[in-house]
Design an enzyme around this catalytic site. Structure first.
Site, short mmCIF file in Angstrom:
data_model
loop_
_atom_site.label_atom_id
_atom_site.label_comp_id
_atom_site.label_asym_id
_atom_site.label_seq_id
_atom_site.Cartn_x
_atom_site.Cartn_y
_atom_site.Cartn_z
N HIS A 309 1.20 -1.73 -0.24
CA HIS A 309 -0.20 -0.10 -0.20
C HIS A 309 1.43 1.40 0.35
CE1 HIS A 309 -2.97 2.68 1.13
NE2 HIS A 309 -4.18 2.04 0.39
N ASP A 366 -7.71 -5.75 0.02
CA ASP A 366 -8.53 -6.02 -0.89
C ASP A 366 -8.27 -7.88 -0.85
OD1 ASP A 366 -10.12 -4.20 -2.55
OD2 ASP A 366 -8.19 -3.29 -3.44
C1 LIG Z 1 -7.71 -0.16 -2.69
C2 LIG Z 1 -6.18 -0.05 -3.24
O1 LIG Z 1 -5.85 0.37 -3.93
S1 LIG Z 1 -5.28 -1.24 -2.36
C3 LIG Z 1 -4.08 -1.68 -2.63
C4 LIG Z 1 -4.80 -2.48 -4.14
N1 LIG Z 1 -3.17 -3.18 -5.12
C5 LIG Z 1 -3.20 -4.18 -4.93
O2 LIG Z 1 -2.90 -5.30 -4.29
C6 LIG Z 1 -1.36 -4.54 -5.90
C7 LIG Z 1 -0.80 -5.33 -5.83
N2 LIG Z 1 -0.32 -3.96 -5.26
C8 LIG Z 1 0.84 -2.75 -5.77
O3 LIG Z 1 1.33 -2.89 -7.03
C9 LIG Z 1 2.01 -1.99 -4.90
O4 LIG Z 1 1.90 -2.67 -3.19
C10 LIG Z 1 1.14 -0.22 -4.46
C11 LIG Z 1 0.47 -0.42 -6.37
C12 LIG Z 1 -0.47 -1.23 -3.40
C13 LIG Z 1 1.32 0.04 -4.12
O5 LIG Z 1 2.37 0.41 -5.01
P1 LIG Z 1 3.83 1.91 -4.73
O6 LIG Z 1 3.51 2.60 -3.73
O7 LIG Z 1 3.42 2.30 -6.13
O8 LIG Z 1 4.58 1.34 -4.48
P2 LIG Z 1 6.11 0.69 -5.19
O9 LIG Z 1 4.84 -0.11 -6.34
O10 LIG Z 1 6.81 1.26 -5.37
O11 LIG Z 1 7.16 -0.83 -4.44
C14 LIG Z 1 7.54 -0.66 -3.40
C15 LIG Z 1 8.62 -1.77 -3.81
O12 LIG Z 1 7.66 -3.11 -2.70
C16 LIG Z 1 7.34 -3.99 -3.96
N3 LIG Z 1 6.13 -4.39 -4.00
C17 LIG Z 1 5.22 -3.46 -3.91
N4 LIG Z 1 3.80 -4.72 -3.37
C18 LIG Z 1 3.87 -5.65 -3.99
C19 LIG Z 1 3.81 -6.66 -4.62
N5 LIG Z 1 2.62 -7.02 -3.95
N6 LIG Z 1 4.35 -7.72 -4.92
C20 LIG Z 1 5.07 -7.54 -5.19
N7 LIG Z 1 6.49 -6.86 -4.33
C21 LIG Z 1 5.70 -5.15 -3.84
C22 LIG Z 1 8.20 -2.74 -5.84
O13 LIG Z 1 8.14 -3.81 -6.49
C23 LIG Z 1 8.94 -2.08 -4.53
O14 LIG Z 1 10.29 -2.72 -4.66
P3 LIG Z 1 11.72 -2.14 -4.91
O15 LIG Z 1 11.68 -1.04 -3.62
O16 LIG Z 1 12.43 -3.05 -4.70
O17 LIG Z 1 11.26 -1.57 -6.28
O1 LIG Z 2 -5.61 4.70 -0.65
C1 LIG Z 2 -4.98 3.97 -1.49
O2 LIG Z 2 -4.09 4.06 -1.73
C2 LIG Z 2 -5.47 2.69 -1.93
C3 LIG Z 2 -7.00 1.84 -0.70
O3 LIG Z 2 -6.82 1.48 -0.22
C4 LIG Z 2 -8.16 2.51 -0.80
O4 LIG Z 2 -8.74 2.96 -2.18
O5 LIG Z 2 -9.18 1.55 -0.24
#
Ligand SMILES: CC(=O)SCCNC(=O)CCNC(=O)[C@H](O)C(C)(C)COP(=O)(O)OP(=O)(O)OC[C@H]1O[C@@H](n2cnc3c(N)ncnc32)[C@H](O)[C@@H]1OP(=O)(O)O
Ligand SMILES: O=C([O-])CC(=O)C(=O)O
Length: 431
Positions: A309, A366
């Site tokens: 997140h 999620d």
């Molecule tokens: C309601 C919602 O929107 S909640 C979020 C729902 N989304 C997901 O569950 C999808 C999976 N999660 C993700 O893609 C990300 O964690 C996000 C989009 C939620 C957050 O993204 P950001 O804050 O931009 O984090 P970012 O992508 O820069 O990740 C930071 C590091 O963790 C890693 N990372 C982040 N999430 C994951 C994951 N789910 N699995 C594996 N590695 C991950 C990245 O590869 C990165 O690694 P690095 O530092 O070696 O390059």
């Molecule tokens: O806050 C965020 O970036 C994503 C999230 O958890 C939501 O929208 O509920």
């Protein structure tokens, strides 16, 4: 761009090139030396993904990502989840205070009064392909509300804004259920206004003519809880989208339709559908180790969906509540879903793994929600639609707050130009 961590800027007038780190920070006078084209922009902040930029002030939702705290209008999410209802929470988000009895019954009456879809609105569905994704139909359908309720809508009038909020919260379950029924070729059901918000939705989804729908109270309570937990989350991507579109003066239906499309992506609300597909693909607890290994491999674009997140660097408090509810619902419904075993094993393995620990990647909202939706009989393609029904309350609360805030400006981020410097046009035969 030379790599993901820096950007190469070349000044072709003197041949000098410089690497500019892709870091959040202020490009002040130092930038002038590196990038001559920025001379006249003076001072601005480069913040890709808006990791540290507050785009607005808001009094709606507070998050402390390090401590795993979430509050709506000052009320801890745990208390609301346990004691409130979705409609009461919607009122709270919109008005800033919990309603008293008469305020609540007035709000409930207003919502009930607006649950119907316009008869002509239903015709839109006939234009969709039979296997269209329900999120595609939802986005188009909500955008089309602008075509039904435009005459009496003045975004600067508080009464009109309130009416638009009521219409959206009221009609969203009706439209969502229609998306599902169209996708399976069933006739639409009219909303039964003697029922409560969540139960009414479940009837519109599942009721078959002449067969009374048996609904367990656990089922309705679980869905209501999920709606509460999904109702708002400050400046997530979809809410920021609603505000950005709203900042242009666009009408609320158009603004919320934009929010729906932003929510659909698998990095945001679409993750709930992606989680279930991932758990099914993993298949059994003994395959979890391999999934974790793949998620860590930077040459593999597989990520653990439902993990990580932008703001929470600790447990997402909603995930804890949903996990507990997940066990309760499955137990009460007598469902033994092997996907829950896969999910628990995955959580356990990730929380012990240095990669996830160092990056503070925990299960998010999620991760467990899909297992509950599945137990309630909601098809996987509808999961993000369910999220959208609930988030409508937050989206429209933000849209209203934006319009109530004096001095709100159009949203207009800047960019860091990394293209060619000034050069002269050459006619086509000279290239
Ligand atoms: C309601 C919602 O929107 S909640 C979020 C729902 N989304 C997901 O569950 C999808 C999976 N999660 C993700 O893609 C990300 O964690 C996000 C989009 C939620 C957050 O993204 P950001 O804050 O931009 O984090 P970012 O992508 O820069 O990740 C930071 C590091 O963790 C890693 N990372 C982040 N999430 C994951 C994951 N789910 N699995 C594996 N590695 C991950 C990245 O590869 C990165 O690694 P690095 O530092 O070696 O390059
Ligand atoms: O806050 C965020 O970036 C994503 C999230 O958890 C939501 O929208 O509920």
């Amino acid at each position: 761009m030379s790599d993901s961590k820096s950007v190469k800027l070349v000044d072709e007038s003197n041949g000098r090139s410089s690497e500019l780190p892709l870091l959040t920070g202020t490009l002040g006078p130092a930038c002038i030396d590196i990038a001559p084209l920025y001379k006249d922009t003076g001072h601005f902040t480069y913040d890709p993904g808006y990791g540290s930029t507050a785009s607005t002030k808001s009094a709606i939702t507070y998050i402390d990502g390090d401590e795993g705290v979430l509050m709506y209008r000052g009320y801890p999410i745990e208390q609301l989840a346990q004691q409130s209802s979705f409609l009461e929470v919607a009122y709270l988000l919109l008005h800033g205070e919990l309603p008293n009895k008469s305020q609540f019954s007035g709000f409930e009456n207003d919502i009930t009064h607006h649950t119907m879809m316009h008869e002509s609105h239903k015709n839109f569905f006939q234009g969709f392909h039979h296997d269209a994704h329900p999120m595609a139909m939802l986005a188009a359908s909500v955008a089309s509300l602008s075509a039904f309720y435009h005459d009496d809508l003045n975004v600067d009038n508080p009464e009109d804004r309130k009416l638009a909020a009521i219409r959206l919260i009221a009609k969203m379950p009706t439209i969502a259920a229609a998306c599902y029924r169209y996708s399976i070729g069933w006739p639409f059901r009219y909303p039964r206004n003697n029922l409560e918000y969540v139960t009414r939705f479940l009837h519109m989804m599942f009721e078959v003519p002449s067969e009374p729908l048996e609904l367990s109270p656990t089922c309705a309570k679980a869905l209501d809880l999920l709606f509460i937990l999904h109702a708002d989350h400050e400046q997530n991507a979809s809410t920021s989208t609603v505000r950005l579109v709203g900042s242009t003066g666009a009408n609320p239906y158009a603004s919320i339709a934009a929010g729906i499309t932003a929510l659909w992506g698998p990095a945001h609300g679409g993750a709930n559908e992606a989680v279930l597909k991932m758990l099914e693909e993993i298949g059994s607890p003994d395959k979890v180790e391999n999934a974790v290994k793949r998620a860590k491999d930077k040459n593999d674009n597989f990520r653990l969906m439902g993990f990580g997140h932008r703001v929470y660097k600790n447990f997402d408090p909603r995930a804890k509540i949903i996990r507990e509810m997940c066990h309760k619902v499955l137990a009460e419904m007598g469902v033994n879903d092997p996907l829950l075993d896969v999910a628990m094993k995955l959580e356990e393995a990730a929380l012990k793994d240095d990669y996830f620990v160092e990056r503070k990647l925990y299960p998010n909202v999620d991760f467990y929600s899909g297992i509950i939706y599945k137990a309630l009989g909601i098809p996987t393609e509808m999961f993000t639609v369910m999220f959208a029904i609930a988030r409508t309350a937050g989206w429209i609360a933000h849209w209203i707050e934006q319009h109530e805030t004096p001095g709100s400006r159009i949203g207009r981020p800047r960019q860091l130009y990394v293209g060619a410097p000034k050069r002269d046009y050459a006619s086509i035969d000279k290239r």
